[in-house]
Design a protein around this motif. Structure first.
Motif, PDB file in Angstrom:
ATOM      1  N   LYS A 124       1.357   8.734   3.041  1.00 58.60           N
ATOM      2  CA  LYS A 124       0.921   7.491   3.897  1.00 58.60           C
ATOM      3  C   LYS A 124      -0.532   7.639   4.376  1.00 58.60           C
ATOM      4  O   LYS A 124      -0.533   8.687   4.931  1.00 58.60           O
ATOM      5  N   SER A 125      -1.246   6.814   4.501  1.00 59.00           N
ATOM      6  CA  SER A 125      -2.507   7.005   4.648  1.00 59.00           C
ATOM      7  C   SER A 125      -3.439   5.831   4.964  1.00 59.00           C
ATOM      8  O   SER A 125      -2.952   4.602   4.303  1.00 59.00           O
ATOM      9  N   LYS A 126      -4.644   5.828   5.540  1.00 58.97           N
ATOM     10  CA  LYS A 126      -5.354   4.754   5.923  1.00 58.97           C
ATOM     11  C   LYS A 126      -6.407   4.437   4.600  1.00 58.97           C
ATOM     12  O   LYS A 126      -7.083   3.541   4.861  1.00 58.97           O
ATOM     13  N   VAL A 127      -6.359   5.522   3.702  1.00 57.61           N
ATOM     14  CA  VAL A 127      -7.215   5.258   2.613  1.00 57.61           C
ATOM     15  C   VAL A 127      -6.327   4.561   1.618  1.00 57.61           C
ATOM     16  O   VAL A 127      -5.283   4.668   0.848  1.00 57.61           O
ATOM     17  N   LEU A 128      -6.923   3.224   1.449  1.00 59.53           N
ATOM     18  CA  LEU A 128      -6.094   2.327   0.415  1.00 59.53           C
ATOM     19  C   LEU A 128      -6.278   2.270  -0.866  1.00 59.53           C
ATOM     20  O   LEU A 128      -7.172   2.841  -1.234  1.00 59.53           O
ATOM     21  N   VAL A 129      -5.151   1.961  -1.608  1.00 56.53           N
ATOM     22  CA  VAL A 129      -5.430   2.082  -3.116  1.00 56.53           C
ATOM     23  C   VAL A 129      -5.702   0.837  -3.419  1.00 56.53           C
ATOM     24  O   VAL A 129      -5.528   0.040  -3.006  1.00 56.53           O
ATOM     25  N   GLN A 146       0.994  -1.268   0.162  1.00 56.49           N
ATOM     26  CA  GLN A 146       0.111  -0.112   0.023  1.00 56.49           C
ATOM     27  C   GLN A 146       1.057   1.388  -0.177  1.00 56.49           C
ATOM     28  O   GLN A 146       0.516   2.367  -0.598  1.00 56.49           O
ATOM     29  N   HIS A 147       1.837   1.359   0.717  1.00 60.96           N
ATOM     30  CA  HIS A 147       2.907   2.418   0.687  1.00 60.96           C
ATOM     31  C   HIS A 147       3.408   2.810  -0.666  1.00 60.96           C
ATOM     32  O   HIS A 147       3.561   3.776  -1.024  1.00 60.96           O
ATOM     33  N   LEU A 148       3.857   1.576  -1.297  1.00 53.60           N
ATOM     34  CA  LEU A 148       4.272   1.739  -2.726  1.00 53.60           C
ATOM     35  C   LEU A 148       3.562   2.380  -3.890  1.00 53.60           C
ATOM     36  O   LEU A 148       3.728   3.324  -4.287  1.00 53.60           O
ATOM     37  N   LEU A 149       2.452   1.921  -3.644  1.00 50.88           N
ATOM     38  CA  LEU A 149       1.333   2.284  -4.667  1.00 50.88           C
ATOM     39  C   LEU A 149       0.587   3.754  -4.223  1.00 50.88           C
ATOM     40  O   LEU A 149       0.685   4.550  -5.130  1.00 50.88           O
ATOM     41  N   GLN A 150       0.609   3.919  -2.902  1.00 55.33           N
ATOM     42  CA  GLN A 150       0.306   5.383  -2.526  1.00 55.33           C
ATOM     43  C   GLN A 150       1.130   6.486  -2.918  1.00 55.33           C
ATOM     44  O   GLN A 150       1.056   7.448  -3.419  1.00 55.33           O
ATOM     45  N   SER A 151       2.474   6.013  -2.563  1.00 63.27           N
ATOM     46  CA  SER A 151       3.707   7.001  -3.083  1.00 63.27           C
ATOM     47  C   SER A 151       3.794   7.037  -4.738  1.00 63.27           C
ATOM     48  O   SER A 151       3.944   8.286  -5.203  1.00 63.27           O
ATOM     49  N   ALA A 152       3.699   5.994  -5.204  1.00 64.23           N
ATOM     50  CA  ALA A 152       3.531   6.179  -6.987  1.00 64.23           C
ATOM     51  C   ALA A 152       2.254   6.921  -7.529  1.00 64.23           C
ATOM     52  O   ALA A 152       2.545   7.747  -8.422  1.00 64.23           O
ATOM     53  N   GLU A 153       1.192   6.738  -6.922  1.00 69.22           N
ATOM     54  CA  GLU A 153      -0.005   7.313  -7.491  1.00 69.22           C
ATOM     55  C   GLU A 153       0.149   8.676  -7.150  1.00 69.22           C
ATOM     56  O   GLU A 153      -0.299   9.572  -7.902  1.00 69.22           O
ATOM     57  N   ALA A 154       0.667   9.141  -6.051  1.00 68.29           N
ATOM     58  CA  ALA A 154       0.687  10.834  -5.632  1.00 68.29           C
ATOM     59  C   ALA A 154       1.720  11.208  -6.609  1.00 68.29           C
ATOM     60  O   ALA A 154       1.440  12.284  -6.981  1.00 68.29           O
ATOM     61  N   ILE A 155       2.739  10.555  -6.857  1.00 64.49           N
ATOM     62  CA  ILE A 155       3.790  11.429  -8.028  1.00 64.49           C
ATOM     63  C   ILE A 155       3.147  11.118  -9.266  1.00 64.49           C
ATOM     64  O   ILE A 155       3.326  12.157 -10.038  1.00 64.49           O
ATOM     65  N   ARG A 156       2.346  10.214  -9.483  1.00 65.24           N
ATOM     66  CA  ARG A 156       1.915  10.355 -10.830  1.00 65.24           C
ATOM     67  C   ARG A 156       0.894  11.672 -11.064  1.00 65.24           C
ATOM     68  O   ARG A 156       0.780  11.894 -12.225  1.00 65.24           O
ATOM     69  N   LYS A 157       0.348  11.849 -10.172  1.00 68.67           N
ATOM     70  CA  LYS A 157      -0.688  13.103 -10.162  1.00 68.67           C
ATOM     71  C   LYS A 157      -0.035  14.582 -10.688  1.00 68.67           C
ATOM     72  O   LYS A 157      -0.396  15.227 -11.416  1.00 68.67           O
ATOM     73  N   ASP A 158       1.297  14.485  -9.852  1.00 65.80           N
ATOM     74  CA  ASP A 158       1.793  15.766 -10.213  1.00 65.80           C
ATOM     75  C   ASP A 158       2.973  15.818 -11.262  1.00 65.80           C
ATOM     76  O   ASP A 158       3.506  16.808 -11.689  1.00 65.80           O
ATOM     77  N   TYR A 159       3.445  14.453 -11.456  1.00 70.39           N
ATOM     78  CA  TYR A 159       4.646  14.276 -12.453  1.00 70.39           C
ATOM     79  C   TYR A 159       4.011  13.185 -13.325  1.00 70.39           C
ATOM     80  O   TYR A 159       4.581  12.265 -13.691  1.00 70.39           O
ATOM     81  N   PRO A 160       3.013  13.572 -14.276  1.00 71.56           N
ATOM     82  CA  PRO A 160       2.313  12.375 -15.091  1.00 71.56           C
ATOM     83  C   PRO A 160       3.406  12.011 -16.328  1.00 71.56           C
ATOM     84  O   PRO A 160       3.145  11.148 -16.580  1.00 71.56           O
ATOM     85  N   ASP A 161       4.284  12.836 -16.509  1.00 72.91           N
ATOM     86  CA  ASP A 161       5.154  12.475 -17.749  1.00 72.91           C
ATOM     87  C   ASP A 161       6.311  11.724 -17.291  1.00 72.91           C
ATOM     88  O   ASP A 161       7.258  11.280 -18.199  1.00 72.91           O
ATOM     89  N   GLU A 162       6.687  11.888 -15.917  1.00 78.34           N
ATOM     90  CA  GLU A 162       7.948  11.162 -15.594  1.00 78.34           C
ATOM     91  C   GLU A 162       7.929   9.745 -14.880  1.00 78.34           C
ATOM     92  O   GLU A 162       7.708   9.488 -14.151  1.00 78.34           O
ATOM     93  N   ASP A 163       7.851   8.977 -16.194  1.00 81.93           N
ATOM     94  CA  ASP A 163       7.459   7.471 -15.701  1.00 81.93           C
ATOM     95  C   ASP A 163       8.512   6.752 -14.982  1.00 81.93           C
ATOM     96  O   ASP A 163       8.172   6.168 -14.337  1.00 81.93           O
ATOM     97  N   TRP A 164       9.706   7.295 -15.205  1.00 82.19           N
ATOM     98  CA  TRP A 164      10.709   6.552 -14.557  1.00 82.19           C
ATOM     99  C   TRP A 164      10.746   6.980 -12.889  1.00 82.19           C
ATOM    100  O   TRP A 164      10.909   6.134 -12.010  1.00 82.19           O
TER     101      TRP A 164
END
Length: 346
Positions: A288-293, A126-144
């Motif tokens: 980091k959140s209790k709201v799960l991906v 969940q932490h991995l996906l929460q981090s990745a999804e948050a970054i994806r919102k602000d940096y949609p073109d930086e797939d790396w």
């Protein structure tokens, strides 16, 4: 082969950040981020408190969770010595445990909870996906950067029986250099007094066995999931940019990127990559959140990203891309490599 990425526009930390926030009426976050207080709905907003109702990384808050976190750091600071880290790097650097894909490793983290983390007690996937999804919102073109966020904590599989079932103090928590004095910026610094390196005259000066500006690549850092995942990525021929590998290796090095300690050991490349680590830290810490991906919902994107052929020459424009495709298949195969092979040695 290494992919080059453009350096982010970065605001210096310290007093400049304070002044900037006052002038623009914007919220200044970890790592030089400036976030408008009335940000758009599709921008990641950093919360002010963690899932336990406390400030993030508050190691003095009274709670049952905090007691176990402090005990973790007591054990870590006593046992993480220069010789211990050297043995672990030699042992796990062989990558002889298993062969599996990135996503298979992600799923293993359903079984892992980080006892050193005062902000979250959910399974690590969940932490991995929460981090990745948050970054994806602000940096949609930086797939790396999305992929780096997804994999940055995969080294925590070291806690599982098939990887040796190392104790938590040998896998998670803040990292720090060995071979030089333990800076007071390290959390729960008092417990270092029982570390076997504490009174070693070769190790208890500011530089210790190192020279100023030697580069972090030449510094022995406490053993854990960061260094292990870095070894996995490097030895499996990852084509992530150097900033991505730097994030993986040093994202738990909070004394450096949060407190500014040990900067005298950095070289110029470290300083450039640190800008990206400051960016990453916002999402690593505050997502980091209790709201799960919904894992199954986002899985197709990340699987496609893992398998995707990386566009090394994006900064040179698509014209050169097409030329390479038509001119030389060999050159095409050289310049366009996957970030990771389908199966990795771990």
């Amino acid at each position: 082969m290494t992919i080059l990425v453009a350096q982010p526009e970065f605001v210096a930390q310290g007093e400049n950040l304070k002044n900037l926030g006052e002038e623009t009426n914007e919220l200044v976050l970890d790592g030089g981020f400036v976030l408008p207080k009335t940000a758009a709905d599709d921008v990641f907003l950093a919360p002010e408190i963690n899932s336990f109702g406390k400030a993030f990384r508050d190691y003095n808050a009274e709670s049952e969770r905090q007691k176990s976190v402090e005990e973790f750091y007591r054990l870590q600071h006593i046992n993480q010595s220069y010789d211990f880290v050297k043995r672990m790097r030699e042992k796990y650097g062989k990558l002889d445990k298993v062969e599996m894909s990135i996503w298979e490793c992600c799923e293993l983290l359903n079984e892992v909870v980080d006892e050193s983390d005062p902000d979250l007690d959910e399974p690590q996937i969940q932490h991995l996906l929460q981090s990745a999804e948050a970054i994806r919102k602000d940096y949609p073109d930086e797939d790396w950067l999305h992929l780096t966020a997804l994999i940055h904590d995969l080294g925590k599989v070291l806690l599982l029986p098939s990887f040796g079932e190392l104790p938590q103090w040998a896998v998670v928590g803040d990292t720090f250099p060995l071979g030089c004095a333990f800076d007071k910026a390290n959390v729960h610094h008092k417990y270092f007094k029982d570390n076997p390196d504490f009174n070693n005259p070769d190790y208890n000066t500011k530089n210790g066995i190192y020279t100023e500006g030697c580069g972090l690549d030449n510094v022995m850092i406490s053993w854990g999931h960061d260094d292990y995942m870095y070894l996995v990525a490097k030895e499996n021929g990852s084509t992530l940019p150097s900033a991505g590998l730097f994030i993986i290796r040093y994202h738990s090095f909070y004394p450096l990127h949060k407190e500014g300690a040990y900067t005298h050991l950095m070289n110029e490349e470290d300083k450039e990559n640190l800008k990206w680590l400051h960016i990453f830290n916002k999402y690593d810490l505050y997502s980091k959140s209790k709201v799960l991906v919904d894992v199954e919902k986002v899985k197709p994107y990340y699987v496609s990203l893992i398998e995707k052929v990386s566009a090394f020459l994006a900064s040179f424009g698509y014209v050169i891309l097409y030329i390479l495709v038509f001119v030389s298949l060999k050159l095409y195969n050289f310049f366009f490599l996957q970030y990771f092979p389908a199966k990795l040695r771990w």
